[in-house]
Design an enzyme around this catalytic site. Sequence first.
Site, PDB file in Angstrom:
ATOM      1  CD  GLU A  59      -0.793   1.967 -10.023  1.00 37.03           C
ATOM      2  OE1 GLU A  59       0.083   2.355  -9.222  1.00 37.03           O
ATOM      3  OE2 GLU A  59      -1.966   1.756  -9.687  1.00 37.03           O
ATOM      4  CD  GLU A 103      -1.276  -0.570  -6.047  1.00 37.26           C
ATOM      5  OE1 GLU A 103      -1.438  -0.214  -4.870  1.00 37.26           O
ATOM      6  OE2 GLU A 103      -0.426  -0.060  -6.796  1.00 37.26           O
TER       7      GLU A 103
END
Length: 868
Positions: free
Chosen positions: A544, A478
């Site tokens: 995710e 991320e």
Amino acid sequence: MRKLLLFFLLVANICVQAQQRYELNTGWLCNNIKEVKVNGQQLSSTNFSLNNWMPATVPGTVLTTLLNNKKVPDPFYGMNNEKIEDVYKTGNDHYTYWFVKDFSEKAVANEQVWLQFRGINYKAEFYLNGKKLNPKTHEGMHIRAEYNITKFLSPTGKNRLAVVVYPPDFPGNPNGGQGGDGTIAKGLTTQYTAGWDWIQPIRDRNTGIWDKVTIEKTKAINVKNPHVVTLVPGKRLPTGAQKPATLKVSVEVENPTNKVVTGVVQYQIAGKTISKSISLPASKTTTVNFADLSIENPKLWWPSGYGAQNLYDLKIQFLSANQVFDQESLKVGLRQIDNIWNEHTKSMGAYVNGQKIFIKGGNWIISDAMLRFSDARYDAEIRYHKDMNLNLIRIWGGAILERPEFYNACDKYGLLVFQDFWFSGDCNGRWVDPMKKENQWTRRNYPDNHPLVLDAIEDQVKMIRNHASLAFWCGGNEITPPEDILNPIKNDILPRLDGTRLFFDFSNSDEMSFNDLGGNGDGPYGIQDPKSFWSTKTFPYNSEVGSVGVGDYESLERFIPAKNMVAPQFKEKPDSVWDYHKYIAYEQYINPYGKAKDVKDFAMKAQLVNYDQYRALMEGFSNKMWDWYTGSIIWKTQNPWTALRGQMYDYYLDPNACLYGLRKGSESLHVMMNPVDSMVTVVNNGFTGLNNLMVQAKAYDMDGKEHFITQAFNSIGPSSVRRFFPINDFLKKLDQKEGLFVSLRILDQKQHILSENIYWLTDKNGEYSGLQKLKSAPLKVTATQKQAGKVEVMLSNKEGNPVAFFNRVALIDQQTRKRILPAFYDDNYISILPGENKTIVVEYTGAPENLAVEVYGWNVERMKVQVQ
């Protein structure tokens, strides 16, 4: 012929003598630095007494050693972790230890001896026989160390190695934030050890000689860091004759001596030998590039579900004066991985050997939070991922770059690997976070030592780059690394040391999956209405998504004390141990089955929710294959600690219903029902179309009465989804006051079942009132040992019975009634229709001979059946 045989025997003997490598993995002793009053030179003398020193676990961490010596309680059980002192409060000396190992080895003429460390956390000094080996302190968890110790060896052959290991300089305050206060990311170490939303802090922060220590013996040349690139042009199929594949091979060759060494470097594969003559100056290392090799009619390597995982043995040698000076052996999978942007989905598409692969993946943290790795555990965990019908594992950036044994298992089972480097948005400054000690701009430049990070990336890329399973590199979780790390990775290190794999700047970047939905680019997390997976579009290559995963009662018993075995209630604060182990409430999905009476009842109903959740997740994504999505990666499929969320099997390798719901929804050829419009749909992940399929739909009421709905012949193309027929009108005509079972099947021309799926539907009020009153279905169960390591279990349900619903099969030790772990079931949590039977195949290793099978279900009494 006899002379030829003797020649080959001689060559084989030379090879054995030339290549000697062994681990220093037993006989270590350790002591806390505060108890050791001498320096490394004195300590590494064999004359120094080690009386009262503690046996050490190497490879392993300090915490593992303390646990194995019963100095601390099991931190994975109950709230024992709170009883162990944290390095942030004690100071680093508390977990700074000396490790000492005596070993036998002599220097021999024309032989070099190398000491190799594959991983130490965090800093270390090395001493051998009174001499310091490293002029500069070893730093960094994710980097190897190698020393030529030939001149340091004792003439008597009795040697002592002493290593002092220091914890991370910044262990971080474990304040409950993701990675604690974030400062653990100032060093090159595991960020999760300061705590995350799925784990409590690991008290020593993984300090120790955590990976293998090896002695390698060579002649005057050290062959190292081979690099193998495989090119498989064109669009291939797994079967039939193949056009050639090309091999590009290079290797580093080091001459540590003070003389020029002349010889031949060669490699052998598939019965062919490619060689090159070189003359290497004293104290020099060079890279030898071989001529390209064409392999005719190659046996290709494919991801799981698409073809076989063929692997070739490749051996690289340096030969001189009729001797093998050194050699390296590895296994090579011939495959080519490409990536093509899908303009329709706005996401990256993965191609293997020219064929597009719909990514069905799972996020992986680490095998064990205390780094207790083993080949057997890796093999079992990767096999479970294959059993889920997944084809990819993503290695999350807050842990490690995985060990070669992990990739060996992925090569074996066909799991592509998406490898993050060691950065995470939580610690490395993507967001404002009040739990963090330092501001975003400061955290954005973590770790502090950027040159160390670049050295480590070079080293670790060399360590794993030859694995067929390794498919993608990623800058971080991320977030990208800092610019002066990111740019060298993209523009120098990976092109120079690899050059074959796509690099994503970060795990949810637009170059992977264009985000026009707002938000972070991944998720949602937590349990969802199964309909949402079918009806709500999310990110087109989602890195995710998902989260629940409470195990069954037997799993909970392993780490929750008896006094805390209470069923959690929605909107109430859970028991302290459940809370400590990161329980996510999902009773709002359990209560429609009837409010849990106790923890056994809760755990059983949780499995129903687990199964339904993950089946729906993968069905929903598959339903929009190549339309909305090119893939999805579940957050997450395993836990390195006894957490109560995000796992298909528990820490002890016991699977729960998440695994089998996911396995069902991820089938290569799969029949499914859209819960939004009741459309029966078939997905085919294969490379070839299928004709003359019969798709059949039936319903069963709570008494077991069959209601035929419809069946139809049809075909489906390769790598495609087809809507067959709606059954909503049929379902409306049936009495849904108590709910229904819907059975879907695909049959071939011989009426063999190619895919089947059973759904359980609620009543008109959204409750499972019929299930709550479902009558008992006595099953006949037999268990037969078919061969070593394999048991067949047959479950039969008599005509006239209701559906025998949601049955768990468990292989157990007949005496202790404990489950055999790990065990691999080709299906589980199965329902058996009236008048039918099912056979479950169970495979296991290392179990006692006195086996039994335990079976229990929603309306099936628990029974134990001896294996015949």
